[in-house]
Design an enzyme around this catalytic site. Structure first.
Site, PDB file in Angstrom:
ATOM      1  N   TYR A 172       0.897  -1.129   0.099  1.00 48.00           N
ATOM      2  CA  TYR A 172      -0.015   0.024  -0.058  1.00 48.00           C
ATOM      3  C   TYR A 172       0.534   1.402   0.093  1.00 48.00           C
ATOM      4  CZ  TYR A 172      -3.244   2.952   2.375  1.00 48.00           C
ATOM      5  OH  TYR A 172      -4.690   4.060   2.577  1.00 48.00           O
ATOM      6  N   ASN A 202      -8.477  10.441   4.904  1.00 46.60           N
ATOM      7  CA  ASN A 202      -9.109   9.167   4.973  1.00 46.60           C
ATOM      8  C   ASN A 202     -10.890   9.671   4.348  1.00 46.60           C
ATOM      9  OD1 ASN A 202      -7.956   8.466   7.388  1.00 46.60           O
ATOM     10  ND2 ASN A 202      -8.852   6.733   8.088  1.00 46.60           N
ATOM     11  N   ASP A 231      -7.984   0.429  22.436  1.00 48.88           N
ATOM     12  CA  ASP A 231      -8.773   2.151  23.560  1.00 48.88           C
ATOM     13  C   ASP A 231      -9.402   2.977  22.859  1.00 48.88           C
ATOM     14  OD1 ASP A 231      -6.708   3.955  22.754  1.00 48.88           O
ATOM     15  OD2 ASP A 231      -5.951   3.626  24.539  1.00 48.88           O
ATOM     16  N   ARG A 281      -8.354  10.268  13.916  1.00 46.22           N
ATOM     17  CA  ARG A 281      -8.239  10.936  12.121  1.00 46.22           C
ATOM     18  C   ARG A 281      -9.145  11.937  12.027  1.00 46.22           C
ATOM     19  NH1 ARG A 281      -5.358   6.581  13.453  1.00 46.22           N
ATOM     20  NH2 ARG A 281      -5.193   4.840  11.324  1.00 46.22           N
ATOM     21  N   ASP A 335      -1.096   0.347  13.373  1.00 45.84           N
ATOM     22  CA  ASP A 335      -2.367   0.740  12.652  1.00 45.84           C
ATOM     23  C   ASP A 335      -1.482   2.479  13.252  1.00 45.84           C
ATOM     24  OD1 ASP A 335      -5.454   1.199  13.200  1.00 45.84           O
ATOM     25  OD2 ASP A 335      -5.037   2.330  14.469  1.00 45.84           O
TER      26      ASP A 335
HETATM   27  N1  UDP Z   1     -10.976   0.971  13.598  1.00 47.74           N
HETATM   28  C1  UDP Z   1     -11.946   0.297  14.467  1.00 47.74           C
HETATM   29  N2  UDP Z   1     -12.626  -0.738  14.517  1.00 47.74           N
HETATM   30  C2  UDP Z   1     -13.072  -1.295  13.154  1.00 47.74           C
HETATM   31  C3  UDP Z   1     -12.307  -0.580  11.727  1.00 47.74           C
HETATM   32  C4  UDP Z   1     -11.639  -0.181  11.776  1.00 47.74           C
HETATM   33  O1  UDP Z   1     -11.313   0.564  15.334  1.00 47.74           O
HETATM   34  O2  UDP Z   1     -14.378  -1.869  13.199  1.00 47.74           O
HETATM   35  C5  UDP Z   1     -10.296   1.804  13.423  1.00 47.74           C
HETATM   36  C6  UDP Z   1      -8.828   1.056  13.542  1.00 47.74           C
HETATM   37  O3  UDP Z   1      -8.357   0.545  13.980  1.00 47.74           O
HETATM   38  C7  UDP Z   1      -7.611   2.552  13.056  1.00 47.74           C
HETATM   39  C8  UDP Z   1      -8.823   3.638  12.580  1.00 47.74           C
HETATM   40  O4  UDP Z   1     -10.568   2.984  12.770  1.00 47.74           O
HETATM   41  O5  UDP Z   1      -7.347   3.030  14.394  1.00 47.74           O
HETATM   42  C9  UDP Z   1      -9.615   3.824  11.446  1.00 47.74           C
HETATM   43  O6  UDP Z   1      -9.724   2.675  10.570  1.00 47.74           O
HETATM   44  P1  UDP Z   1      -9.829   2.238   8.894  1.00 47.74           P
HETATM   45  O7  UDP Z   1      -9.406   1.509   8.958  1.00 47.74           O
HETATM   46  O8  UDP Z   1     -10.759   3.307   8.390  1.00 47.74           O
HETATM   47  O9  UDP Z   1      -8.769   3.855   8.592  1.00 47.74           O
HETATM   48  P2  UDP Z   1      -6.722   3.657   8.065  1.00 47.74           P
HETATM   49  O10 UDP Z   1      -6.918   3.292   9.690  1.00 47.74           O
HETATM   50  O11 UDP Z   1      -6.294   3.646   7.139  1.00 47.74           O
HETATM   51  O12 UDP Z   1      -6.529   5.322   8.656  1.00 47.74           O
END
Ligand code: UDP
Length: 178
Positions: A8, A37, A69, A74, A134
């Site tokens: 990615y 996002n 937690d 974001r 993450d």
């Molecule tokens: N996340 C979460 N529960 C879910 C899906 C994602 O808590 O069911 C969290 C994930 O760990 C991250 C945030 O939400 O910290 C955003 O995740 P996403 O995959 O949407 O975007 P990215 O991590 O690529 O910014």
């Protein structure tokens, strides 16, 4: 390059390298927009991203899966703001990368609360392990978009979620629930 999200990360870097090569070598009118996002209607309900996941869970009164937690942040951008940014950048003379995203941060836990409130759901929050790699914080610096394009986001998270909820309701009604 060999991290868990290496494909990615590298695809983004390669895309920008190729674009600049075409700009410099072949004199193409290129633009590079870094999308942060983004959410809105017509997202796939099961794409794994947090906004579809939380909406689909809340609308089915299923547990809301907060990874870690939920203190990670974001900055969620509503689709219409992104599209306005794309059109402005395409018409501009800027050929170097420009960030387009919302710079207002929310924690994942705050997002879960907002979705539960908006949907009137009886879902409870459950914590799940944080995926590897993450990021703790993700927030675009949109100074350049402001200065060069006169662009900035207009739709806040609460409003954007309100504009999006009907899409996920239709997905639940069509049996696309996950
Ligand atoms: N996340 C979460 N529960 C879910 C899906 C994602 O808590 O069911 C969290 C994930 O760990 C991250 C945030 O939400 O910290 C955003 O995740 P996403 O995959 O949407 O975007 P990215 O991590 O690529 O910014």
């Amino acid at each position: 390059p060999i991290g868990i999200r290496g494909c990615y990360d590298e695809s983004k870097r390669f895309g920008e390298a190729m674009t600049m090569a075409y700009y410099r070598t072949h004199d193409l009118d290129t633009h590079i927009l870094r999308i942060f996002n983004t959410y809105g209607s017509r997202m796939r309900p099961g794409d794994g991203r947090v906004i579809p996941a939380f909406f689909m869970q809340a609308l089915q009164d299923a547990p809301i899966t907060v990874f870690g937690d939920g203190s990670q942040t974001r900055s969620f951008q509503y689709i219409n703001d992104l599209i306005r940014g794309i059109l402005l950048l395409m018409e501009s003379d800027e050929h170097l990368p420009v960030n387009i995203g919302n710079s207002t941060e929310s924690t994942v836990l705050e997002l879960a609360g907002a979705v539960i409130e908006l949907t009137g759901s009886s879902s409870k929050i459950v914590n799940r392990p944080l995926p590897p790699d993450d990021p703790k914080i993700r927030r675009p610096d949109i100074t350049k978009a402001r200065e060069i394009l006169g662009w900035e986001p207009r739709v806040g998270l609460q409003e954007g979620l309100r504009l999006t909820v009907d899409w996920f309701k239709s997905q639940v009604a069509d049996g696309n629930g996950v």
